[in-house]
Design a protein around this motif. Structure first.
Motif, PDB file in Angstrom:
ATOM      1  N   GLY A 100       4.431  -5.437  -7.616  1.00  0.00           N
ATOM      2  CA  GLY A 100       4.311  -5.658  -9.049  1.00  0.00           C
ATOM      3  C   GLY A 100       4.851  -4.481  -9.830  1.00  0.00           C
ATOM      4  N   TYR A 101       5.330  -4.783 -11.041  1.00  0.00           N
ATOM      5  CA  TYR A 101       5.974  -3.772 -11.881  1.00  0.00           C
ATOM      6  C   TYR A 101       5.073  -3.446 -13.057  1.00  0.00           C
ATOM      7  N   TYR A 102       4.816  -2.150 -13.224  1.00  0.00           N
ATOM      8  CA  TYR A 102       3.998  -1.707 -14.348  1.00  0.00           C
ATOM      9  C   TYR A 102       4.387  -0.290 -14.732  1.00  0.00           C
ATOM     10  N   ALA A 103       4.563  -0.071 -15.998  1.00  0.00           N
ATOM     11  CA  ALA A 103       4.875   1.271 -16.522  1.00  0.00           C
ATOM     12  C   ALA A 103       6.023   1.927 -15.758  1.00  0.00           C
ATOM     13  N   GLU A 104       7.107   1.176 -15.614  1.00  0.00           N
ATOM     14  CA  GLU A 104       8.332   1.674 -14.999  1.00  0.00           C
ATOM     15  C   GLU A 104       8.177   2.054 -13.539  1.00  0.00           C
ATOM     16  N   THR A 105       7.198   1.488 -12.890  1.00  0.00           N
ATOM     17  CA  THR A 105       6.965   1.771 -11.472  1.00  0.00           C
ATOM     18  C   THR A 105       6.682   0.474 -10.728  1.00  0.00           C
ATOM     19  N   TRP A 106       7.222   0.370  -9.521  1.00  0.00           N
ATOM     20  CA  TRP A 106       6.918  -0.767  -8.651  1.00  0.00           C
ATOM     21  C   TRP A 106       5.784  -0.364  -7.715  1.00  0.00           C
ATOM     22  N   TYR A 107       4.797  -1.214  -7.614  1.00  0.00           N
ATOM     23  CA  TYR A 107       3.644  -0.978  -6.751  1.00  0.00           C
ATOM     24  C   TYR A 107       3.621  -2.000  -5.623  1.00  0.00           C
ATOM     25  N   TRP A 108       3.106  -1.560  -4.478  1.00  0.00           N
ATOM     26  CA  TRP A 108       3.057  -2.414  -3.283  1.00  0.00           C
ATOM     27  C   TRP A 108       1.634  -2.505  -2.739  1.00  0.00           C
ATOM     28  N   GLY A 109       1.335  -3.668  -2.159  1.00  0.00           N
ATOM     29  CA  GLY A 109       0.111  -3.812  -1.404  1.00  0.00           C
ATOM     30  C   GLY A 109       0.358  -3.400   0.041  1.00  0.00           C
ATOM     31  N   GLN A 110      -0.689  -3.490   0.854  1.00  0.00           N
ATOM     32  CA  GLN A 110      -0.579  -3.027   2.238  1.00  0.00           C
ATOM     33  C   GLN A 110      -0.055  -4.110   3.169  1.00  0.00           C
ATOM     34  N   GLY A 111      -0.082  -5.347   2.721  1.00  0.00           N
ATOM     35  CA  GLY A 111       0.436  -6.444   3.524  1.00  0.00           C
ATOM     36  C   GLY A 111      -0.649  -7.223   4.244  1.00  0.00           C
ATOM     37  N   THR A 112      -0.330  -8.474   4.537  1.00  0.00           N
ATOM     38  CA  THR A 112      -1.218  -9.336   5.302  1.00  0.00           C
ATOM     39  C   THR A 112      -0.379 -10.125   6.305  1.00  0.00           C
ATOM     40  N   GLN A 113      -0.868 -10.229   7.518  1.00  0.00           N
ATOM     41  CA  GLN A 113      -0.102 -10.863   8.602  1.00  0.00           C
ATOM     42  C   GLN A 113      -0.242 -12.382   8.548  1.00  0.00           C
ATOM     43  N   VAL A 114       0.888 -13.053   8.629  1.00  0.00           N
ATOM     44  CA  VAL A 114       0.923 -14.510   8.757  1.00  0.00           C
ATOM     45  C   VAL A 114       1.616 -14.830  10.077  1.00  0.00           C
ATOM     46  N   THR A 115       0.926 -15.578  10.921  1.00  0.00           N
ATOM     47  CA  THR A 115       1.489 -15.977  12.207  1.00  0.00           C
ATOM     48  C   THR A 115       1.449 -17.487  12.316  1.00  0.00           C
ATOM     49  N   VAL A 116       2.607 -18.081  12.541  1.00  0.00           N
ATOM     50  CA  VAL A 116       2.717 -19.529  12.657  1.00  0.00           C
ATOM     51  C   VAL A 116       3.055 -19.856  14.103  1.00  0.00           C
ATOM     52  N   SER A 117       2.169 -20.587  14.749  1.00  0.00           N
ATOM     53  CA  SER A 117       2.372 -20.930  16.147  1.00  0.00           C
ATOM     54  C   SER A 117       2.959 -22.326  16.267  1.00  0.00           C
ATOM     55  N   SER A 118       3.857 -22.480  17.202  1.00  0.00           N
ATOM     56  CA  SER A 118       4.514 -23.787  17.394  1.00  0.00           C
ATOM     57  C   SER A 118       3.811 -24.586  18.476  1.00  0.00           C
TER      58      SER A 118
END
Length: 118
Positions: A100-118
């Motif tokens: 997300g963009y706020y006050a001229e800076t881009w911020y990041w979250g830590q991430g979440t794993q998505v695994t799709v099994s076939s």
């Protein structure tokens, strides 16, 4: 000043659905002041790629492989960005991060794993 925390990842079978959430914490400022927000993903051994964008004005953009299956949205009352993912495929397996963009800076979250099994 801005913290982004993703949740909602997990293991799902091909064809299934997941909804990812990105909760924003912005000290002293309303979530509505955040500008463009987006979801990215990174699969093992691959570069991070842009999945979906929600511009401040409301326009959306999707990576071609997710068009018609993924929907990005935000709920300002809940300070949360979402990614609804339907008809998931094995190639959607990745760590998903919000941005997300706020006050001229881009911020990041830590991430979440998505695994799709076939």
């Amino acid at each position: 000043q801005v913290q982004l925390v993703e949740s909602g990842g997990g293991l799902v079978q091909t064809g299934g659905s997941l909804r990812l959430s990105c909760a924003a914490s912005i000290s002293g400022v309303s979530f509505t002041t955040m500008g463009t927000m987006a979801w990215y993903r990174q699969a093992p051994g691959k570069q991070r790629e842009l999945v979906a964008v929600l511009a401040a004005g409301g326009n959306t953009h999707y990576e071609d492989s997710v068009k018609g299956r993924f929907t990005i949205s935000r709920d300002n009352a809940k300070n949360t960005l979402y990614l609804q993912m339907n008809n998931l495929k094995a190639e959607d397996t990745a760590v998903y991060s919000c941005n997300g963009y706020y006050a001229e800076t881009w911020y990041w979250g830590q991430g979440t794993q998505v695994t799709v099994s076939s």
